[in-house]
Write a protein that holds these residues in place. Structure first.
Motif, PDB file in Angstrom:
ATOM      1  N   ASP A  10       0.829  -1.201   0.000  1.00  0.00           N
ATOM      2  CA  ASP A  10       0.000   0.000   0.000  1.00  0.00           C
ATOM      3  C   ASP A  10       0.871   1.261   0.000  1.00  0.00           C
ATOM      4  OD1 ASP A  10      -1.772   2.104   0.525  1.00  0.00           O
ATOM      5  OD2 ASP A  10      -3.150   0.745   1.527  1.00  0.00           O
ATOM      6  N   PRO A  11       0.817   2.042  -1.078  1.00  0.00           N
ATOM      7  CA  PRO A  11       1.665   3.233  -1.178  1.00  0.00           C
ATOM      8  C   PRO A  11       1.276   4.339  -0.193  1.00  0.00           C
ATOM      9  CG  PRO A  11       0.115   3.158  -3.009  1.00  0.00           C
ATOM     10  CD  PRO A  11      -0.029   1.866  -2.267  1.00  0.00           C
ATOM     11  N   LEU A  12       0.138   4.177   0.498  1.00  0.00           N
ATOM     12  CA  LEU A  12      -0.292   5.202   1.453  1.00  0.00           C
ATOM     13  C   LEU A  12       0.231   4.934   2.863  1.00  0.00           C
ATOM     14  CD1 LEU A  12      -4.026   5.755   0.415  1.00  0.00           C
ATOM     15  CD2 LEU A  12      -1.994   6.997  -0.327  1.00  0.00           C
ATOM     16  N   LEU A  13       0.813   3.762   3.089  1.00  0.00           N
ATOM     17  CA  LEU A  13       1.248   3.401   4.432  1.00  0.00           C
ATOM     18  C   LEU A  13       2.775   3.444   4.549  1.00  0.00           C
ATOM     19  CD1 LEU A  13      -1.156   0.402   5.161  1.00  0.00           C
ATOM     20  CD2 LEU A  13      -1.354   2.769   5.951  1.00  0.00           C
ATOM     21  N   ASN A  14       3.218   3.960   5.686  1.00  0.00           N
ATOM     22  CA  ASN A  14       4.644   4.010   5.996  1.00  0.00           C
ATOM     23  C   ASN A  14       5.440   4.727   4.896  1.00  0.00           C
ATOM     24  OD1 ASN A  14       6.660   3.385   7.933  1.00  0.00           O
ATOM     25  ND2 ASN A  14       7.436   1.764   6.603  1.00  0.00           N
ATOM     26  N   VAL A  15       5.071   5.983   4.671  1.00  0.00           N
ATOM     27  CA  VAL A  15       5.715   6.781   3.619  1.00  0.00           C
ATOM     28  C   VAL A  15       6.116   8.156   4.144  1.00  0.00           C
ATOM     29  CG1 VAL A  15       4.559   5.665   1.671  1.00  0.00           C
ATOM     30  CG2 VAL A  15       3.460   7.607   2.802  1.00  0.00           C
ATOM     31  N   CYS A  16       7.089   8.751   3.475  1.00  0.00           N
ATOM     32  CA  CYS A  16       7.489  10.134   3.747  1.00  0.00           C
ATOM     33  C   CYS A  16       7.060  10.995   2.563  1.00  0.00           C
ATOM     34  CB  CYS A  16       9.000  10.239   3.909  1.00  0.00           C
ATOM     35  SG  CYS A  16       9.664   9.230   5.258  1.00  0.00           S
ATOM     36  N   MET A  17       6.556  12.201   2.865  1.00  0.00           N
ATOM     37  CA  MET A  17       6.180  13.071   1.746  1.00  0.00           C
ATOM     38  C   MET A  17       7.432  13.672   1.106  1.00  0.00           C
ATOM     39  SD  MET A  17       4.345  16.343   3.569  1.00  0.00           S
ATOM     40  CE  MET A  17       4.068  15.714   5.237  1.00  0.00           C
ATOM     41  N   ASP A  18       7.267  14.070  -0.128  1.00  0.00           N
ATOM     42  CA  ASP A  18       8.363  14.672  -0.880  1.00  0.00           C
ATOM     43  C   ASP A  18       8.355  16.168  -0.587  1.00  0.00           C
ATOM     44  OD1 ASP A  18      10.262  15.488  -2.660  1.00  0.00           O
ATOM     45  OD2 ASP A  18       9.364  14.565  -4.429  1.00  0.00           O
ATOM     46  N   ALA A  19       9.065  16.539   0.472  1.00  0.00           N
ATOM     47  CA  ALA A  19       9.063  17.934   0.911  1.00  0.00           C
ATOM     48  C   ALA A  19      10.478  18.342   1.317  1.00  0.00           C
ATOM     49  CB  ALA A  19       8.073  18.114   2.062  1.00  0.00           C
ATOM     50  N   LYS A  20      10.615  19.531   1.836  1.00  0.00           N
ATOM     51  CA  LYS A  20      11.930  20.170   1.960  1.00  0.00           C
ATOM     52  C   LYS A  20      12.960  19.384   2.764  1.00  0.00           C
ATOM     53  CE  LYS A  20      13.914  24.736   2.803  1.00  0.00           C
ATOM     54  NZ  LYS A  20      13.665  26.118   3.286  1.00  0.00           N
ATOM     55  N   HIS A  21      12.576  18.868   3.923  1.00  0.00           N
ATOM     56  CA  HIS A  21      13.552  18.240   4.819  1.00  0.00           C
ATOM     57  C   HIS A  21      13.309  16.749   5.068  1.00  0.00           C
ATOM     58  CE1 HIS A  21      15.172  22.200   5.633  1.00  0.00           C
ATOM     59  NE2 HIS A  21      13.966  22.621   5.950  1.00  0.00           N
ATOM     60  N   HIS A  22      12.313  16.169   4.406  1.00  0.00           N
ATOM     61  CA  HIS A  22      11.966  14.772   4.683  1.00  0.00           C
ATOM     62  C   HIS A  22      12.965  13.783   4.076  1.00  0.00           C
ATOM     63  CE1 HIS A  22       8.181  16.712   5.686  1.00  0.00           C
ATOM     64  NE2 HIS A  22       7.767  15.580   6.224  1.00  0.00           N
ATOM     65  N   LYS A  23      13.174  12.679   4.788  1.00  0.00           N
ATOM     66  CA  LYS A  23      13.934  11.571   4.227  1.00  0.00           C
ATOM     67  C   LYS A  23      13.102  10.937   3.111  1.00  0.00           C
ATOM     68  CE  LYS A  23      14.580   8.928   7.837  1.00  0.00           C
ATOM     69  NZ  LYS A  23      14.991   8.180   9.040  1.00  0.00           N
ATOM     70  N   SER A  24      13.763  10.171   2.234  1.00  0.00           N
ATOM     71  CA  SER A  24      13.012   9.534   1.148  1.00  0.00           C
ATOM     72  C   SER A  24      12.222   8.330   1.652  1.00  0.00           C
ATOM     73  CB  SER A  24      13.952   9.123   0.020  1.00  0.00           C
ATOM     74  OG  SER A  24      14.960   8.265   0.509  1.00  0.00           O
ATOM     75  N   GLN A  25      12.744   7.670   2.686  1.00  0.00           N
ATOM     76  CA  GLN A  25      12.069   6.509   3.278  1.00  0.00           C
ATOM     77  C   GLN A  25      12.101   6.629   4.806  1.00  0.00           C
ATOM     78  OE1 GLN A  25      10.766   3.784   1.653  1.00  0.00           O
ATOM     79  NE2 GLN A  25      11.250   4.606  -0.376  1.00  0.00           N
ATOM     80  N   PRO A  26      11.024   6.203   5.483  1.00  0.00           N
ATOM     81  CA  PRO A  26      11.067   6.211   6.945  1.00  0.00           C
ATOM     82  C   PRO A  26      11.980   5.117   7.483  1.00  0.00           C
ATOM     83  CG  PRO A  26       8.973   5.304   6.191  1.00  0.00           C
ATOM     84  CD  PRO A  26       9.731   5.728   4.968  1.00  0.00           C
ATOM     85  N   GLY A  27      12.528   5.341   8.661  1.00  0.00           N
ATOM     86  CA  GLY A  27      13.372   4.342   9.303  1.00  0.00           C
ATOM     87  C   GLY A  27      13.745   4.801  10.696  1.00  0.00           C
TER      88      GLY A  27
END
Length: 209
Positions: A10-27
């Motif tokens: 599911d692309p809606l779960l466990n994701v980071c938005m594409d914004a200024k300071h966000h990582k590309s993947q959560p961890g």
């Protein structure tokens, strides 16, 4: 393992938005600072971002909380927590929208924020001062940091935002929606939670996804 498999589907779960300071993947992040620490097991923010989120004038957005005099600490802690949720949470996927902006490609819209989170935010800030209803736009940035636009006056929050719902829904141009649901219901996102009991927003994201 099932949770990871489900998140993978599911692309809606466990994701980071594409914004200024966000990582590309959560961890995992071992050293998230103070109010951002509830997200340390699985975060979209770095330790450095979490530290900057606590500063009155941080490099994150050059945003000044004290634009109408010093913001009281009991009020400011809600804005710090709001920043931590925005920067660190991997559970906002169902509300991520594409946006055409110079500083981010995605934003959140209409995240159902738990009733108590809105009410306590408003209660602790009602006597603080501000000159604007929507803090996303319309500031005077001539000095490199946000100042009240010319001709605006500083007024108490409770005049600018008569109800908790006004504060939650208007201050970041609809990023949040005031939810009638309560903390622990599994139907609203919590800005505040005890990480020792797990992150309640995981189930909320799954419900709305």
């Amino acid at each position: 393992v099932p949770l990871a498999a489900e998140a993978g589907r599911d692309p809606l779960l466990n994701v980071c938005m594409d914004a200024k300071h966000h990582k590309s993947q959560p961890g995992p992040e071992g050293k998230l600072y103070e109010q951002c620490s509830p997200w340390k097991d699985n975060a979209c923010c770095t330790a450095n971002t979490s530290l900057e989120a606590h500063k009155d004038q941080s490099y994150l957005y050059n945003f000044n909380w004290n634009h109408c005099g010093v913001m009281p600490p009991k009020c400011k802690r809600h804005f710090i927590q709001d920043t931590c949720l925005y920067e660190c949470s991997p559970n906002l996927g169902p509300w991520i929208q594409q946006v055409d902006s110079s500083w981010r490609k995605e934003r959140i819209l209409h995240v159902p924020l738990c009733r108590e989170d809105c009410e306590e935010w408003w209660q602790d800030c009602k006597d603080a001062l501000t000159c604007k209803e929507n803090w996303h736009k319309g500031w005077n940035w001539a000095t490199g940091t946000n100042r009240c636009p010319w001709g605006s006056e500083c007024r108490p929050f409770h005049q600018v935002f008569p109800r908790p719902q006004d504060l939650c829904e208007k201050i970041w141009s609809g990023s949040f929606r005031f939810s009638a649901e309560r903390r622990g219901s599994g139907r609203c996102i919590q800005m505040w939670f005890d990480p020792a009991r797990g992150n309640p927003n995981v189930a909320v994201a799954r419900y709305y996804a």
